[in-house]
Design an enzyme around this catalytic site. Structure first.
Site, PDB file in Angstrom:
ATOM      1  CE  LYS A  66      13.270  -2.022  -7.192  1.00 29.94           C
ATOM      2  NZ  LYS A  66      13.099  -2.019  -5.730  1.00 29.94           N
ATOM      3  CB  THR A  74       2.950   3.855  -4.862  1.00 27.06           C
ATOM      4  OG1 THR A  74       3.905   3.688  -5.921  1.00 27.06           O
ATOM      5  CG2 THR A  74       2.564   2.498  -4.300  1.00 27.06           C
ATOM      6  CG  ASP A  75       3.803   9.140  -3.828  1.00 27.76           C
ATOM      7  OD1 ASP A  75       2.559   9.207  -3.936  1.00 27.76           O
ATOM      8  OD2 ASP A  75       4.434   9.534  -2.818  1.00 27.76           O
ATOM      9  CG  ASN A  83       9.288  -0.695   0.386  1.00 28.17           C
ATOM     10  OD1 ASN A  83       8.670  -1.147  -0.566  1.00 28.17           O
ATOM     11  ND2 ASN A  83       9.149   0.577   0.799  1.00 28.17           N
ATOM     12  CB  SER A 128      10.348  -4.471  -9.528  1.00 26.67           C
ATOM     13  OG  SER A 128       9.669  -4.157 -10.724  1.00 26.67           O
ATOM     14  CB  VAL A 131       2.064  -1.044  -6.615  1.00 26.57           C
ATOM     15  CG1 VAL A 131       1.252  -0.937  -5.333  1.00 26.57           C
ATOM     16  CG2 VAL A 131       2.607  -2.467  -6.784  1.00 26.57           C
ATOM     17  CB  ILE A 152       4.901  -0.902  -1.489  1.00 33.18           C
ATOM     18  CG1 ILE A 152       4.205  -0.867  -2.860  1.00 33.18           C
ATOM     19  CG2 ILE A 152       5.155  -2.335  -1.046  1.00 33.18           C
ATOM     20  CD1 ILE A 152       5.069  -1.357  -4.025  1.00 33.18           C
ATOM     21  CE1 TYR A 164      12.632   0.507  -9.660  1.00 32.71           C
ATOM     22  CE2 TYR A 164      11.651  -0.889 -11.346  1.00 32.71           C
ATOM     23  CZ  TYR A 164      11.634  -0.361 -10.069  1.00 32.71           C
ATOM     24  OH  TYR A 164      10.648  -0.722  -9.185  1.00 32.71           O
ATOM     25  CB  VAL A 196      18.646   2.623   2.359  1.00 33.93           C
ATOM     26  CG1 VAL A 196      17.482   2.437   3.315  1.00 33.93           C
ATOM     27  CG2 VAL A 196      18.186   3.048   0.972  1.00 33.93           C
TER      28      VAL A 196
END
Ligand code: NAP
Length: 252
Positions: A154, A185-186, A85, A137, A183, A17, A150, A59
């Site tokens: 979020k 992605t990995d 992100n 998310s 999404v 993303i 998670y 980060v």
């Protein structure tokens, strides 16, 4: 729309993303610093572009963020478009997760967004135009089964966005969150492998489970999230502030 003259910084900008957002912003004319821990991944993502710049940064590490931003600002000026992100998604049952794993998720997903936004704000003049975007998310808006850390991280990101948006209201800086469903992605690739290991399903069946969790029954393309980020940076969205925008194929 042109973003010429703007300096964007996208954390986690070397993949998924983040890379789609970085490319969209660069396509609109911005110079885009892409940050992440793996230098080689960032270099590969930036190669061939005159507007993407690889910038290793962790980060979760206050010093790394401070020195990373200082270097980026020296090279390309104040960060006016800041996209927090970077994130990890390692589902763990509440009975099994240990404190170290819990803290790692908070350190990257939540502290990382705070450190990123704070560093960008510290480099901006008080009257400067700015667009701050966090990639949260749908797990920032509802409980995600089997992923308490998670989910909390979020939700926290949306709290950070709402708090900053109130503090900065009336300035030329807006702060919003994008809340994607699943999404392509990995992260989804890793989730597919986890489902296969846990349930014995084959890859197609495991992937179908994830697709089915999005209300429109398909995975979302990273570019779809990037389009929303681009819109938030455009001329018509200056009154959109403190919002958690779902990109999930339906309302959760
Ligand atoms: P991804 O390709 O795995 O992207 C995660 C990025 O974050 C990577 O580029 C990674 O780079 C970077 N990152 C991780 N830890 C970092 C750290 N400590 N410091 C700096 N960068 C770090 O997966 P993605 O799906 O694009 O995820 C991007 C964001 O979207 C995440 O916040 C994720 O939670 C969120 N999201 C994803 C989905 C989905 O279904 N894919 C859905 C909703 C929300 P390095 O490893 O090189 O550091």
């Amino acid at each position: 729309m042109t973003l010429q003259g703007q300096h964007a910084l996208v954390t986690g900008g070397g993949t998924g993303i983040g890379l789609a957002i970085a490319r969209a912003l660069a396509g609109a004319g911005a110079e885009v610093t892409i940050a992440g821990r793996r230098a080689a991944v960032l270099e590969a993502a930036a190669s061939g572009s005159t507007r993407l710049f690889a910038h290793p940064m962790d980060v979760a590490d206050e010093h790394s963020v401070a020195t990373g931003f200082a270097r980026a600002v020296d090279l390309r000026g104040p960060v006016t478009i800041c996209v927090a992100n970077a994130g990890i998604a390692e589902p763990s049952n509440i009975r099994e997760i240990d404190l170290a794993e819990w803290r790692r998720t908070m350190a990257i997903n939540l502290d990382g967004a705070f450190l990123t936004f704070r560093a960008a704000l510290q480099g901006l003049e008080s009257e400067s135009w700015g667009r701050f975007i966090a990639v949260s998310s749908i797990a920032g808006l509802k409980g995600l089964r089997g992923a308490p850390a998670y989910t909390v991280s979020k939700h926290g990101v949306i709290g950070l966005v709402r708090g900053l948006a109130v503090d900065l209201a009336g300035s030329a800086v807006t702060v919003n969150a994008l809340c994607p469903g699943y999404v392509e992605t990995d992260i989804v690739t890793a989730n597919t492998a986890r489902i296969m290991a846990r349930t014995g399903k084959d890859e197609a069946a495991a992937r179908a489970m994830i697709e089915g969790a999005n209300l429109h029954g398909r995975l979302i393309a990273p570019q779809e999230v990037a389009e929303a980020a681009l819109w938030l940076c455009g001329p018509g969205s200056g009154s959109v502030n403190g919002q958690a925008i779902q990109i999930a194929g339906g309302e959760f």
